[in-house]
Every structure is written in structure tokens, then in C-alpha cells.
Enzyme design. Sequence first.
Site, PDB file in Angstrom:
ATOM      1  N   ASP A  70       0.812  -1.215   0.000  1.00 43.67           N
ATOM      2  CA  ASP A  70       0.000   0.000   0.000  1.00 43.67           C
ATOM      3  C   ASP A  70       0.845   1.265   0.000  1.00 43.67           C
ATOM      4  O   ASP A  70       1.965   1.300   0.508  1.00 43.67           O
ATOM      5  CB  ASP A  70      -0.920   0.020   1.228  1.00 43.67           C
ATOM      6  N   TYR A  71       0.268   2.307  -0.540  1.00 42.53           N
ATOM      7  CA  TYR A  71       0.891   3.635  -0.600  1.00 42.53           C
ATOM      8  C   TYR A  71       1.353   4.092   0.775  1.00 42.53           C
ATOM      9  O   TYR A  71       2.428   4.683   0.920  1.00 42.53           O
ATOM     10  CB  TYR A  71      -0.139   4.613  -1.180  1.00 42.53           C
TER      11      TYR A  71
END
Length: 230
Positions: A68-69
Site C-alpha cells: 500500500d501507498y
Amino acid sequence: MAKTPRPCNAFSISCAAPPTTFDSMNAPALLLLNKPYRVLTQFTSQDGKATLRDYVHAPGMRPAGRLDYDSEGLVLLTDSGSLQTRLADPRWKQEKSYLVQVEGEIDDQALERLRRGVNLNDGMTLPADAERIDEPAWLWPRDPPIRFRKAIPASWLELTIREGRNRQVRRMTAAVNLPTLRLIRWSVGPWTLEGLAPGQSRAVEARDVQNFLKQITSRYRPASSRATRR
């Protein structure tokens, strides 16, 4: 328990290295990258967000799975479709370990629930390995830093899963009333963050990749799974 990595001095300017470049004709079969916080696990962005391209230039290589970012840590990139499948597809049972900072005190009941599996909106998770740990002394500071609430303590755990559902670790800790504050992927299969500061990468030697493929092919037959990529 995760081994202590030996990165370059994460607090020194020497860690701010330019993007690693690989010749497309001699690209390594496997590349390990310590993805910094707020970096997309892809090479392009439509809204100006940082991407893998800011740290590596590797034409023809693709991430084996997602991170994830707002998570940090190990991302594997490869130019091999079969290797990508064996690393990312949950049917090949590759373990992924995470160091997780959570809000609240971790008690034995929460650990036992994580170990047995918790019920998420897409079904029960598989049993996981979960242990309380101290905050790693080697860990780099996050930028921007975590916002703490003085009245609520923070704790750390090491969680190892064998699935790849969307935001699975965050949802698992939330299910046991321990919201995730910070998430660092420590390992995927036999590979770890050992020796990598944020933004740094290194190629895996071809013989090590071949040994991995031989071992996993002889050890496992892909099992059916409804899990989606993480």
C-alpha cells in the site's frame, strides 16, 4: 523474530541515493527494494504521487505483489512472469512478515485471535504467526512522523501471513481492536529488508533465484485460494 537489518546510516545524507538504473538487456531476475512511505507500488502516477520510478529504473520489471501507498518496506520486482506468480500468488504459500505499530496494548487474547484467524468482511483469515516485539532499535523515523495520542499507548507486533488480501494486515489488527499506526513489510519468502535503507535496492544473484524456484516447485503444489492481491 525479525533479524536486525544493517542498513546504511538511515539518518545520513548518504542514504539519499539517486534511482538505481538497470540495463534492460541485463536486468536482474529479481530486485529487492525498500519502498518508502507514500510511494505507489507502480511506475506511473496520474496525480503526481511518488512511484517506484523515483527509486529504480528497470524496464521490463514488474512488482511481485503490492504494498500500500501508506505502508513501507520490502517490494520485489522481477522480469519473470513465473517468478512473479510464485512470489505473489497466495496459492504458492509464500510467507510475508510485517512489523506493525498499533494503537493500544497488545494482550494475549488479541495475539491468540490473530494466530487462529479473524473474521473479516471477505471471510476468515488463515492462521497467522503473531508475536509482541519491542520497537526495533534500527528502524528509521517515518516522514511525516506518527501522530500519537498521549492517553493511548502504542505497541509493536510481528505478524506473518500466507495470504494476500487487500489491506489485510490493517484489517486484521483492527478486528482485534488494535488500529495500525505504521506498517513495514520485513520479508517475502526467503528475502528480507536486511541491509536496505528506505529507497535503496539490490539485485538478487541468479543462482539464488534458481535455487528458490527449484525448492518451491518441489515443495508445494499450488493450493486453491479466494484471496485477492494485497
